[in-house]
Write a protein that holds these residues in place. Structure first.
Motif, PDB file in Angstrom:
ATOM      1  N   ILE A   1       0.861  -1.176   0.000  1.00 53.59           N
ATOM      2  CA  ILE A   1       0.000   0.000   0.000  1.00 53.59           C
ATOM      3  C   ILE A   1       0.898   1.226   0.000  1.00 53.59           C
ATOM      4  O   ILE A   1       1.755   1.372   0.872  1.00 53.59           O
ATOM      5  N   THR A   2       0.722   2.088  -0.993  1.00 54.01           N
ATOM      6  CA  THR A   2       1.510   3.312  -1.050  1.00 54.01           C
ATOM      7  C   THR A   2       0.834   4.350  -0.174  1.00 54.01           C
ATOM      8  O   THR A   2      -0.376   4.563  -0.266  1.00 54.01           O
ATOM      9  N   VAL A   3       1.615   4.980   0.706  1.00 54.68           N
ATOM     10  CA  VAL A   3       1.061   5.942   1.664  1.00 54.68           C
ATOM     11  C   VAL A   3       1.812   7.261   1.594  1.00 54.68           C
ATOM     12  O   VAL A   3       2.923   7.340   1.082  1.00 54.68           O
ATOM     13  N   GLY A   4       1.211   8.270   2.142  1.00 53.79           N
ATOM     14  CA  GLY A   4       1.814   9.594   2.171  1.00 53.79           C
ATOM     15  C   GLY A   4       1.180  10.494   1.135  1.00 53.79           C
ATOM     16  O   GLY A   4       0.614  10.027   0.142  1.00 53.79           O
ATOM     17  N   GLU A   5       1.278  11.787   1.352  1.00 54.12           N
ATOM     18  CA  GLU A   5       0.671  12.751   0.434  1.00 54.12           C
ATOM     19  C   GLU A   5       1.263  12.661  -0.966  1.00 54.12           C
ATOM     20  O   GLU A   5       0.590  12.906  -1.954  1.00 54.12           O
ATOM     21  N   ARG A   6       2.537  12.325  -1.079  1.00 56.75           N
ATOM     22  CA  ARG A   6       3.196  12.244  -2.385  1.00 56.75           C
ATOM     23  C   ARG A   6       3.642  10.815  -2.699  1.00 56.75           C
ATOM     24  O   ARG A   6       4.608  10.618  -3.418  1.00 56.75           O
ATOM     25  N   ASP A   7       2.948   9.830  -2.145  1.00 53.46           N
ATOM     26  CA  ASP A   7       3.299   8.418  -2.345  1.00 53.46           C
ATOM     27  C   ASP A   7       4.764   8.169  -2.007  1.00 53.46           C
ATOM     28  O   ASP A   7       5.481   7.473  -2.714  1.00 53.46           O
ATOM     29  N   GLU A   8       5.241   8.748  -0.890  1.00 50.27           N
ATOM     30  CA  GLU A   8       6.653   8.657  -0.561  1.00 50.27           C
ATOM     31  C   GLU A   8       7.040   7.402   0.214  1.00 50.27           C
ATOM     32  O   GLU A   8       8.229   7.144   0.398  1.00 50.27           O
ATOM     33  N   GLN A   9       6.078   6.618   0.666  1.00 47.90           N
ATOM     34  CA  GLN A   9       6.420   5.380   1.371  1.00 47.90           C
ATOM     35  C   GLN A   9       5.435   4.286   1.012  1.00 47.90           C
ATOM     36  O   GLN A   9       4.290   4.553   0.651  1.00 47.90           O
ATOM     37  N   CYS A  10       5.910   3.046   1.124  1.00 46.95           N
ATOM     38  CA  CYS A  10       5.053   1.886   0.921  1.00 46.95           C
ATOM     39  C   CYS A  10       4.914   1.164   2.250  1.00 46.95           C
ATOM     40  O   CYS A  10       5.892   0.971   2.965  1.00 46.95           O
ATOM     41  N   MET A  11       3.706   0.761   2.564  1.00 47.33           N
ATOM     42  CA  MET A  11       3.449  -0.072   3.731  1.00 47.33           C
ATOM     43  C   MET A  11       3.230  -1.476   3.188  1.00 47.33           C
ATOM     44  O   MET A  11       2.407  -1.680   2.291  1.00 47.33           O
ATOM     45  N   ILE A  12       3.993  -2.438   3.695  1.00 45.01           N
ATOM     46  CA  ILE A  12       3.959  -3.802   3.186  1.00 45.01           C
ATOM     47  C   ILE A  12       3.394  -4.705   4.273  1.00 45.01           C
ATOM     48  O   ILE A  12       3.947  -4.808   5.360  1.00 45.01           O
ATOM     49  N   LEU A  13       2.266  -5.340   3.962  1.00 46.83           N
ATOM     50  CA  LEU A  13       1.535  -6.165   4.932  1.00 46.83           C
ATOM     51  C   LEU A  13       1.396  -7.590   4.406  1.00 46.83           C
ATOM     52  O   LEU A  13       1.303  -7.794   3.192  1.00 46.83           O
TER      53      LEU A  13
END
Length: 71
Positions: A32-44
């Motif tokens: 899941i890409t997170v952050g206002e500018r897609d600056e981080q990915c959360m991997i679950l």
């Protein structure tokens, strides 16, 4: 480093098989890409049973890749 450690290190393939050489059991993941500018990915873990264990990683998108695509 001891001589036996050096010999063990040198005997390992430079492109090891995750299952056979390293004993990894690959599991499907949800990215899941997170952050206002897609600056981080959360991997679950894709398996809902693992979500109860609070297992996840956060990484920059440029370091996330599918290992199956790299072979």
């Amino acid at each position: 480093m001891s001589k036996s450690a050096v010999e063990s290190w040198e005997s390992v393939s430079s492109d090891p098989d995750p299952k056979e050489d390293l004993g990894y059991d690959l599991q499907p993941l949800s990215v899941i890409t997170v952050g206002e500018r897609d600056e981080q990915c959360m991997i679950l873990p894709s398996d809902a049973d693992h979500l109860a264990d609070d297992e996840f990683m956060v990484a920059d998108p440029d370091v996330v890749c599918d290992l199956h695509e790299r072979r």
